[in-house]
Design an enzyme around this catalytic site. Sequence first.
Site, short mmCIF file in Angstrom:
data_model
loop_
_atom_site.label_atom_id
_atom_site.label_comp_id
_atom_site.label_asym_id
_atom_site.label_seq_id
_atom_site.Cartn_x
_atom_site.Cartn_y
_atom_site.Cartn_z
N SER A 9 0.79 -1.23 0.00
CA SER A 9 0.00 0.00 0.00
C SER A 9 0.82 1.28 0.00
O SER A 9 0.34 2.33 -0.41
CB SER A 9 -0.94 0.00 1.21
OG SER A 9 -1.81 -1.10 1.16
N THR A 10 2.05 1.22 0.49
CA THR A 10 2.87 2.43 0.54
C THR A 10 4.29 2.12 0.09
O THR A 10 4.73 0.96 0.06
CB THR A 10 2.94 2.99 1.98
OG1 THR A 10 3.67 2.09 2.81
CG2 THR A 10 1.54 3.19 2.55
#
Length: 200
Positions: A9-10
């Site tokens: 996600s990041t």
Amino acid sequence: MKIAYARVSTDKQELHRQLDALEKVGYDKLIQEKFTGTQKKRAGLDTLFNSVRSGDTVIIESISRLGRKTLDILSTVEELKEQGVEVVSLKENLDTSTPTGQAMFQMMAVIAQLERDLTVQRVNEGLASAKARGVKLGRPTMDKQKVKDALGLYDSGRYSVKDIIRITGISQGSLYRKIKEREYKQLLSDIKDRVKETED
């Protein structure tokens, strides 16, 4: 061909855990990305859809790698299956090529519908409560003909969203919402037809 797909996600997160799990089962091609599951435009998924061919299998470490919302995951899996591509999720032991996997997939559709129904229920309860307190509610009712015209222009593929908004007067948010609602209804209809065919 077996195509492995990994996502975090990041940018701060690493793909090592997913890659280790995918390498254990083996694959012919790897696609990886670092994007949030809430982003609409995702280079990794675009690459995935452009890479798969009928008869391929997409392998993921967890079903959550395809998105955060059940409906988004369901839509992605359905789109892959429409291209003749099966999906295998290692964590959930989900294989859409098997009867058990197909049953789990259908359960996801039910859960997605439940999520939507609960959201609608909460909104309606909130509106009823506000109305009881004398709060003025609601946006202007959309002209059904305008919506129909806007969707027709969109389907023609000859007009940009900006042009459609200018021609019909419908807002961008309303247009996207109606497109999404239509896709959702069609998706549920297709799933129901498949379930019926299986029962027959």
